[in-house]
Design an enzyme around this catalytic site. Sequence first.
Site, mmCIF file in Angstrom:
data_model
loop_
_atom_site.group_PDB
_atom_site.id
_atom_site.type_symbol
_atom_site.label_atom_id
_atom_site.label_comp_id
_atom_site.label_asym_id
_atom_site.label_seq_id
_atom_site.Cartn_x
_atom_site.Cartn_y
_atom_site.Cartn_z
ATOM 1 N N GLY A 184 0.314 -5.655 1.116
ATOM 2 C CA GLY A 184 -0.982 -5.110 0.375
ATOM 3 C C GLY A 184 -0.691 -6.127 -0.691
ATOM 4 O O GLY A 184 -1.773 -6.895 -0.891
ATOM 5 N N ILE A 205 0.501 -1.390 -0.026
ATOM 6 C CA ILE A 205 -0.076 0.276 0.119
ATOM 7 C C ILE A 205 1.027 1.461 0.194
ATOM 8 O O ILE A 205 1.926 1.292 0.433
ATOM 9 C CB ILE A 205 -0.836 0.390 1.657
ATOM 10 C CG1 ILE A 205 -2.078 -0.929 1.059
ATOM 11 C CG2 ILE A 205 -1.709 1.017 1.123
ATOM 12 C CD1 ILE A 205 -2.910 -0.925 1.894
ATOM 13 N N GLU A 230 2.395 -5.673 7.048
ATOM 14 C CA GLU A 230 2.022 -4.723 8.369
ATOM 15 C C GLU A 230 2.478 -4.564 10.059
ATOM 16 O O GLU A 230 2.930 -3.381 10.392
ATOM 17 C CB GLU A 230 0.525 -5.231 7.939
ATOM 18 C CG GLU A 230 -0.272 -5.130 6.707
ATOM 19 C CD GLU A 230 -0.175 -5.771 5.592
ATOM 20 O OE1 GLU A 230 -0.501 -6.093 4.249
ATOM 21 O OE2 GLU A 230 1.741 -6.673 6.215
ATOM 22 N N ASP A 239 -2.002 -9.664 -0.210
ATOM 23 C CA ASP A 239 -3.582 -9.733 0.197
ATOM 24 C C ASP A 239 -3.946 -9.382 -0.620
ATOM 25 O O ASP A 239 -4.873 -10.762 -1.620
ATOM 26 C CB ASP A 239 -3.613 -7.589 0.810
ATOM 27 C CG ASP A 239 -3.780 -7.944 1.866
ATOM 28 O OD1 ASP A 239 -4.070 -8.354 2.792
ATOM 29 O OD2 ASP A 239 -3.065 -6.650 2.671
ATOM 30 N N ASP A 290 -5.079 -5.987 7.454
ATOM 31 C CA ASP A 290 -6.456 -6.007 7.328
ATOM 32 C C ASP A 290 -7.506 -6.387 5.879
ATOM 33 O O ASP A 290 -8.790 -6.061 5.823
ATOM 34 C CB ASP A 290 -6.999 -4.897 8.154
ATOM 35 C CG ASP A 290 -6.577 -3.158 7.027
ATOM 36 O OD1 ASP A 290 -5.563 -3.549 6.252
ATOM 37 O OD2 ASP A 290 -7.331 -2.201 7.574
#
Length: 277
Positions: A127, A71, A150, A130, A158
């Site tokens: 990310g 991210i 993270e 993810d 998350d």
Amino acid sequence: MEAEQYETLAIKQNPPGSPVVHLCLNRPRQRNALSLEFFSEFPKALSSLDQNPSVSVIVLSGAGDHFCSGIDLKIFASIQSQSGSLRPGRASEWLRRDIKFLQDAITAIERCRKPVIAAIHGACIGGAIDIVTACDIRYCTEDAFFSVKEVDLAITADLGTLQRLPAIVGFGNAMELSLTGRRFSSQEAKELGLVSRVFGSKEELDQGVRTVAEGIAAKSPLAVIGTKSVLLKSRDMNVEQGLDYVATWNSAMLMSDDLTEAVSAQLQKRNPVFAKL
């Protein structure tokens, strides 16, 4: 297929008319860091490809030297700025909605009926984990490296890693990778089951993924989307529930033109030709 224009993504169909479409994270100067624009554009692009009958398989890759560095840190500054003006309680409710919005963009991969293959090279961090854990198949280059990063940014992952990674690599391995945030290699990713195969170079990866994607694209589209759907549903069910779900699915889908064509092709010793979905 007309190419749609996005700020953070590029869509390529090579050769033209191929049922395999490449969806490319396209911020190479930022190592394909995930911006706020990405989280709006990505689900729209996936939905568009999913609804296109000429598309059978989607290959997800990254432009430049890396798949994705995670991210964009500017997102956190934006969130802090916007939530800082709200009162406690309202700030928390706003932040929860924002997180759910980001989560939904990643879950769009699973919502897409068409198979999504991750072709990973270079960095796959935060990310990016993810994203790839939501993909249906994952391949990488020998020089690829991974990190559930993270925890080093003082946040709890998350967007899906903590929910999807344990089912892929095992609970204990997922816990260790997530708590340490350590970098791990392509070979370890293969040993853990995070990726199915490691290729020696980006060129070999591209060729190998193309071969797999074209092979899937040649199969019955009803069987392919059914297999993806049933596997994803069964992941969250016990065996009895999963069997009941697939029985219901096949009671609607089994008797099809695709089945007739597949059987005829077997008997006639030829390759089957299926209609677009």
